[in-house]
Write a protein that holds these residues in place. Sequence first.
Motif, short mmCIF file in Angstrom:
data_model
loop_
_atom_site.label_atom_id
_atom_site.label_comp_id
_atom_site.label_asym_id
_atom_site.label_seq_id
_atom_site.Cartn_x
_atom_site.Cartn_y
_atom_site.Cartn_z
N VAL A 1 -24.83 117.31 51.16
CA VAL A 1 -26.01 117.02 50.35
C VAL A 1 -26.91 118.25 50.33
CG1 VAL A 1 -28.01 115.52 50.07
CG2 VAL A 1 -25.88 114.59 51.02
N TYR B 1 -24.77 105.28 48.12
CA TYR B 1 -26.05 104.82 48.67
C TYR B 1 -26.88 106.04 49.00
CZ TYR B 1 -29.36 103.06 52.16
OH TYR B 1 -30.49 102.76 52.87
N TYR C 1 -35.81 109.68 53.33
CA TYR C 1 -36.51 109.47 54.58
C TYR C 1 -37.70 110.41 54.64
CZ TYR C 1 -33.12 106.34 56.74
OH TYR C 1 -32.34 105.26 57.05
N LEU D 1 -37.37 105.36 56.75
CA LEU D 1 -36.94 105.10 55.38
C LEU D 1 -38.14 104.94 54.46
CD1 LEU D 1 -34.53 104.50 53.49
CD2 LEU D 1 -34.92 102.07 53.96
N LEU E 1 -29.05 102.48 45.12
CA LEU E 1 -27.60 102.40 45.04
C LEU E 1 -27.12 103.00 43.72
CD1 LEU E 1 -27.11 98.78 46.42
CD2 LEU E 1 -26.52 100.90 47.57
N SER F 1 -24.45 108.16 51.62
CA SER F 1 -23.29 107.64 52.33
C SER F 1 -22.37 106.96 51.32
CB SER F 1 -23.69 106.67 53.44
OG SER F 1 -24.15 105.46 52.90
N ASN G 1 -18.15 102.87 52.94
CA ASN G 1 -17.83 102.53 54.33
C ASN G 1 -19.08 102.57 55.20
OD1 ASN G 1 -15.04 102.18 53.92
ND2 ASN G 1 -14.72 104.39 54.00
N TYR G 2 -20.06 103.31 54.75
CA TYR G 2 -21.35 103.39 55.43
C TYR G 2 -21.24 103.86 56.87
CZ TYR G 2 -22.42 100.35 51.48
OH TYR G 2 -22.53 99.81 50.24
N ASN G 3 -20.20 104.60 57.18
CA ASN G 3 -20.06 105.05 58.56
C ASN G 3 -20.97 106.22 58.89
OD1 ASN G 3 -18.17 103.18 59.37
ND2 ASN G 3 -16.44 104.44 58.75
N VAL G 4 -21.19 107.08 57.92
CA VAL G 4 -21.95 108.29 58.16
C VAL G 4 -22.99 108.46 57.07
CG1 VAL G 4 -21.88 110.79 58.44
CG2 VAL G 4 -19.96 109.40 59.23
N LEU G 5 -24.21 108.75 57.48
CA LEU G 5 -25.29 109.07 56.54
C LEU G 5 -25.49 110.58 56.60
CD1 LEU G 5 -27.28 107.61 54.66
CD2 LEU G 5 -28.91 107.56 56.56
N TYR G 6 -25.21 111.26 55.49
CA TYR G 6 -25.36 112.70 55.42
C TYR G 6 -26.74 113.04 54.90
CZ TYR G 6 -20.27 112.80 55.85
OH TYR G 6 -18.99 112.64 56.29
N PHE G 7 -27.43 113.93 55.61
CA PHE G 7 -28.79 114.29 55.24
C PHE G 7 -28.82 115.65 54.54
CE2 PHE G 7 -31.79 111.29 57.12
CZ PHE G 7 -30.96 110.54 57.91
N GLY G 8 -29.77 115.79 53.61
CA GLY G 8 -30.10 117.10 53.07
C GLY G 8 -30.90 117.89 54.09
#
Lengths: 115, 112
Positions: B4, B32, B36, B46, B51, B93, B96-103
């Motif tokens: 991101v 998604y 933040y 948040l 979505l 993300s 699967n929502y396993n990992v939230l990648y941040f900018g």
Amino acid sequence: GPKVLQIPSHQIIDMGQMVTLNCDPVSNHLYFYWYKQILGQQMEFLVNFYNGKVMEKSKLFKDQFSVERPDGSYFTLKIQPTALEDSAVYFCASSNRLGGAETLYFGSGTRLTVL
Amino acid sequence: QQQVRQSPQSLTVWEGGTTVLTCSYEDSTFNYFPWYQQFPGEGPALLISILSVSDKKEDGRFTTFFNKREKKLSLHIIDSQPGDSATYFCAASDANYNVLYFGSGTKLTVEP
């Protein structure tokens, strides 16, 4: 709102020592995460944890790292041995569901300084 | 590879002005996109999320826009206030929502 507590807020240790970072997640949450942030920059995913197991981990989650949550107590991140590059702020987060539209609640972070 | 990308790195606006932050992503499976807000010494919280089935979501002075074709999203803050001064992170993300990648974050300063 819901609170995630992290203890301690700041820890200074010598390189090579072991350190354990503690996280008290939101009480009814089942999914737990650790993120690493260097110098107020990007949050980097380390690991997520559910039902007593690591679900996914990044390449930043080195072999020296481990997580556990024994008997519903603190969710911990252990680093043994520590290295200079482990100096960062470590954020714990928890959620009701694995990401998605569900909110991740973050703690205030533990600033780890490795000398 | 950074999942991101976020810009600008920092931004100063006058009180009452409109703030625009932008992000782009590569992975087309992302669906998604939360934003933040982080104040110094605190963890991210948040602010607003969207979505991929939507192109706009509004919450008070905060609106997030999503462009699936261009793989871009933005956060608009109208009537910016000094209390909005913080670092803002976009994130993404997949289903699967396993990992939230941040900018990498945008440090916003709102001058009175």
